[in-house]
Design a protein around this motif. Sequence first.
Motif, PDB file in Angstrom:
ATOM      1  N   ASP A  61      -3.115   0.130   3.679  1.00  0.00           N
ATOM      2  CA  ASP A  61      -3.079   1.500   3.176  1.00  0.00           C
ATOM      3  C   ASP A  61      -2.019   1.642   2.083  1.00  0.00           C
ATOM      4  OD1 ASP A  61      -4.035   4.229   3.317  1.00  0.00           O
ATOM      5  OD2 ASP A  61      -2.131   4.738   4.275  1.00  0.00           O
ATOM      6  N   ARG A  62      -0.865   1.076   2.310  1.00  0.00           N
ATOM      7  CA  ARG A  62       0.219   1.136   1.308  1.00  0.00           C
ATOM      8  C   ARG A  62      -0.169   0.416   0.024  1.00  0.00           C
ATOM      9  NH1 ARG A  62       5.040   0.028   5.672  1.00  0.00           N
ATOM     10  NH2 ARG A  62       5.160   2.162   6.426  1.00  0.00           N
ATOM     11  N   GLN A  63      -0.808  -0.749   0.169  1.00  0.00           N
ATOM     12  CA  GLN A  63      -1.251  -1.485  -1.020  1.00  0.00           C
ATOM     13  C   GLN A  63      -2.287  -0.681  -1.803  1.00  0.00           C
ATOM     14  OE1 GLN A  63      -0.315  -4.490  -2.342  1.00  0.00           O
ATOM     15  NE2 GLN A  63       1.254  -4.806  -0.788  1.00  0.00           N
ATOM     16  N   LEU A  64      -3.228  -0.088  -1.099  1.00  0.00           N
ATOM     17  CA  LEU A  64      -4.256   0.714  -1.763  1.00  0.00           C
ATOM     18  C   LEU A  64      -3.647   1.924  -2.461  1.00  0.00           C
ATOM     19  CD1 LEU A  64      -7.020   0.518   0.973  1.00  0.00           C
ATOM     20  CD2 LEU A  64      -7.201  -0.388  -1.364  1.00  0.00           C
ATOM     21  N   GLN A  65      -2.677   2.559  -1.829  1.00  0.00           N
ATOM     22  CA  GLN A  65      -2.015   3.713  -2.450  1.00  0.00           C
ATOM     23  C   GLN A  65      -1.331   3.325  -3.750  1.00  0.00           C
ATOM     24  OE1 GLN A  65       0.606   5.896   0.224  1.00  0.00           O
ATOM     25  NE2 GLN A  65      -0.707   5.350   1.934  1.00  0.00           N
ATOM     26  N   GLN A  66      -0.793   2.121  -3.801  1.00  0.00           N
ATOM     27  CA  GLN A  66      -0.039   1.685  -4.973  1.00  0.00           C
ATOM     28  C   GLN A  66      -0.911   1.066  -6.059  1.00  0.00           C
ATOM     29  OE1 GLN A  66       3.037  -0.860  -3.400  1.00  0.00           O
ATOM     30  NE2 GLN A  66       3.948   0.797  -2.218  1.00  0.00           N
ATOM     31  N   ALA A  67      -2.165   0.795  -5.745  1.00  0.00           N
ATOM     32  CA  ALA A  67      -3.075   0.217  -6.740  1.00  0.00           C
ATOM     33  C   ALA A  67      -3.439   1.274  -7.779  1.00  0.00           C
ATOM     34  CB  ALA A  67      -4.339  -0.301  -6.057  1.00  0.00           C
ATOM     35  N   SER A  68      -3.809   0.805  -8.947  1.00  0.00           N
ATOM     36  CA  SER A  68      -4.238   1.746  -9.977  1.00  0.00           C
ATOM     37  C   SER A  68      -5.509   2.461  -9.515  1.00  0.00           C
ATOM     38  CB  SER A  68      -4.473   1.022 -11.309  1.00  0.00           C
ATOM     39  OG  SER A  68      -5.521   0.092 -11.174  1.00  0.00           O
ATOM     40  N   PRO A  69      -5.685   3.719  -9.908  1.00  0.00           N
ATOM     41  CA  PRO A  69      -6.799   4.518  -9.381  1.00  0.00           C
ATOM     42  C   PRO A  69      -8.153   4.250 -10.031  1.00  0.00           C
ATOM     43  CG  PRO A  69      -5.462   5.840 -10.842  1.00  0.00           C
ATOM     44  CD  PRO A  69      -4.777   4.508 -10.719  1.00  0.00           C
ATOM     45  N   ASP A  70      -8.203   3.452 -11.056  1.00  0.00           N
ATOM     46  CA  ASP A  70      -9.438   3.296 -11.823  1.00  0.00           C
ATOM     47  C   ASP A  70     -10.364   2.231 -11.221  1.00  0.00           C
ATOM     48  OD1 ASP A  70      -7.596   1.373 -12.442  1.00  0.00           O
ATOM     49  OD2 ASP A  70      -7.624   1.723 -14.592  1.00  0.00           O
ATOM     50  N   LYS A  71     -10.932   2.577 -10.052  1.00  0.00           N
ATOM     51  CA  LYS A  71     -11.800   1.638  -9.335  1.00  0.00           C
ATOM     52  C   LYS A  71     -13.164   2.244  -9.025  1.00  0.00           C
ATOM     53  CE  LYS A  71      -8.354  -1.333  -8.796  1.00  0.00           C
ATOM     54  NZ  LYS A  71      -7.393  -0.881  -9.762  1.00  0.00           N
ATOM     55  N   GLY A  72     -13.588   3.228  -9.787  1.00  0.00           N
ATOM     56  CA  GLY A  72     -14.896   3.831  -9.600  1.00  0.00           C
ATOM     57  C   GLY A  72     -15.052   4.570  -8.278  1.00  0.00           C
ATOM     58  N   GLY A  73     -13.958   5.038  -7.713  1.00  0.00           N
ATOM     59  CA  GLY A  73     -13.991   5.762  -6.446  1.00  0.00           C
ATOM     60  C   GLY A  73     -13.912   4.868  -5.214  1.00  0.00           C
ATOM     61  N   HIS A  74     -14.041   3.563  -5.399  1.00  0.00           N
ATOM     62  CA  HIS A  74     -14.038   2.639  -4.263  1.00  0.00           C
ATOM     63  C   HIS A  74     -12.666   2.553  -3.600  1.00  0.00           C
ATOM     64  CE1 HIS A  74     -18.107   1.328  -5.011  1.00  0.00           C
ATOM     65  NE2 HIS A  74     -17.801   1.166  -6.288  1.00  0.00           N
ATOM     66  N   ARG A  75     -11.608   2.571  -4.377  1.00  0.00           N
ATOM     67  CA  ARG A  75     -10.256   2.536  -3.814  1.00  0.00           C
ATOM     68  C   ARG A  75     -10.029   3.744  -2.911  1.00  0.00           C
ATOM     69  NH1 ARG A  75      -6.420   5.571  -5.927  1.00  0.00           N
ATOM     70  NH2 ARG A  75      -4.335   5.329  -5.093  1.00  0.00           N
ATOM     71  N   GLN A  76     -10.421   4.898  -3.398  1.00  0.00           N
ATOM     72  CA  GLN A  76     -10.238   6.134  -2.640  1.00  0.00           C
ATOM     73  C   GLN A  76     -11.048   6.101  -1.347  1.00  0.00           C
ATOM     74  OE1 GLN A  76      -8.024   8.091  -4.136  1.00  0.00           O
ATOM     75  NE2 GLN A  76      -7.925   9.374  -2.336  1.00  0.00           N
ATOM     76  N   ARG A  77     -12.283   5.631  -1.424  1.00  0.00           N
ATOM     77  CA  ARG A  77     -13.112   5.533  -0.220  1.00  0.00           C
ATOM     78  C   ARG A  77     -12.506   4.526   0.757  1.00  0.00           C
ATOM     79  NH1 ARG A  77     -17.075   6.660  -3.970  1.00  0.00           N
ATOM     80  NH2 ARG A  77     -17.522   4.487  -4.449  1.00  0.00           N
ATOM     81  N   ALA A  78     -12.013   3.405   0.240  1.00  0.00           N
ATOM     82  CA  ALA A  78     -11.374   2.405   1.107  1.00  0.00           C
ATOM     83  C   ALA A  78     -10.167   3.005   1.820  1.00  0.00           C
ATOM     84  CB  ALA A  78     -10.957   1.180   0.296  1.00  0.00           C
ATOM     85  N   MET A  79      -9.390   3.816   1.110  1.00  0.00           N
ATOM     86  CA  MET A  79      -8.226   4.455   1.738  1.00  0.00           C
ATOM     87  C   MET A  79      -8.662   5.363   2.884  1.00  0.00           C
ATOM     88  SD  MET A  79      -5.944   5.197  -1.701  1.00  0.00           S
ATOM     89  CE  MET A  79      -5.085   6.554  -0.984  1.00  0.00           C
ATOM     90  N   GLY A  80      -9.679   6.154   2.680  1.00  0.00           N
ATOM     91  CA  GLY A  80     -10.164   7.039   3.741  1.00  0.00           C
ATOM     92  C   GLY A  80     -10.674   6.261   4.944  1.00  0.00           C
ATOM     93  N   ILE A  81     -11.372   5.169   4.681  1.00  0.00           N
ATOM     94  CA  ILE A  81     -11.910   4.339   5.761  1.00  0.00           C
ATOM     95  C   ILE A  81     -10.775   3.658   6.523  1.00  0.00           C
ATOM     96  CG2 ILE A  81     -13.299   2.293   6.265  1.00  0.00           C
ATOM     97  CD1 ILE A  81     -15.049   3.174   3.793  1.00  0.00           C
ATOM     98  N   VAL A  82      -9.774   3.155   5.809  1.00  0.00           N
ATOM     99  CA  VAL A  82      -8.617   2.531   6.463  1.00  0.00           C
ATOM    100  C   VAL A  82      -7.923   3.547   7.366  1.00  0.00           C
ATOM    101  CG1 VAL A  82      -6.290   1.598   6.050  1.00  0.00           C
ATOM    102  CG2 VAL A  82      -8.241   0.709   4.764  1.00  0.00           C
ATOM    103  N   GLN A  83      -7.809   4.759   6.891  1.00  0.00           N
ATOM    104  CA  GLN A  83      -7.161   5.801   7.688  1.00  0.00           C
ATOM    105  C   GLN A  83      -7.957   6.102   8.956  1.00  0.00           C
ATOM    106  OE1 GLN A  83      -6.634   8.819   4.685  1.00  0.00           O
ATOM    107  NE2 GLN A  83      -5.349   7.428   3.481  1.00  0.00           N
ATOM    108  N   GLN A  84      -9.271   6.094   8.859  1.00  0.00           N
ATOM    109  CA  GLN A  84     -10.104   6.273  10.051  1.00  0.00           C
ATOM    110  C   GLN A  84      -9.911   5.101  11.014  1.00  0.00           C
ATOM    111  OE1 GLN A  84     -14.269   7.406   9.429  1.00  0.00           O
ATOM    112  NE2 GLN A  84     -13.709   7.914   7.320  1.00  0.00           N
ATOM    113  N   ALA A  85      -9.869   3.890  10.475  1.00  0.00           N
ATOM    114  CA  ALA A  85      -9.673   2.698  11.317  1.00  0.00           C
ATOM    115  C   ALA A  85      -8.329   2.767  12.033  1.00  0.00           C
ATOM    116  CB  ALA A  85      -9.774   1.428  10.467  1.00  0.00           C
TER     117      ALA A  85
END
Length: 191
Positions: A61-85
Amino acid sequence: MQYYSEHVGPGNSNEGLPPSSYEGASYGNANGDEEAARIAQQNQTREPHMSQALQHLVNADRQLQQASPDKGGHRQRAMGIVQQAMSHVEQGIQIAIQPGSVHGNVPATPGAEQSQENALRIASENRQREPRMSGALEELAQASRELQAAAPNKGGHREQALQLVEQAISETEQGMEYYSEHVGKGNSGGG
């Protein structure tokens, strides 16, 4: 945690919600990650694999938060899924540490080992260009391994967390691919 439980947590999906709707959850910020890390530390002896999985998810989650946001929405979706997990792992720990919890054999999940190997390979290949996304992918693969090794006495939360981690791995990989194809041509260190 209340916002998370009502809007994103078990039984609810973040699909259709704008990214900002689930960023305010207790996970995905320093306090939520610190709380999850505390829970992992407290239960290290009683539930070592689940605790390690939770710590790997916090790190992802921390790594995803620090990654650049320009991933076509996939980074943001991954963050939400990690939080659910993370929520499912915490709930699984709570069930497992209850008196009378039975520990059983761990059934293998078909395809999980191959998915972990692919995630680690992709992370290694992209470390130079996208260090944060690669780091998140490695942490997710480790979380998957720990969840595989945990006993299945978690009221279904272990299995749900495993499915979510696989989804997060896929979203992270897709985000890396998107960045490579649309943004990162010739760039390095984009995250």
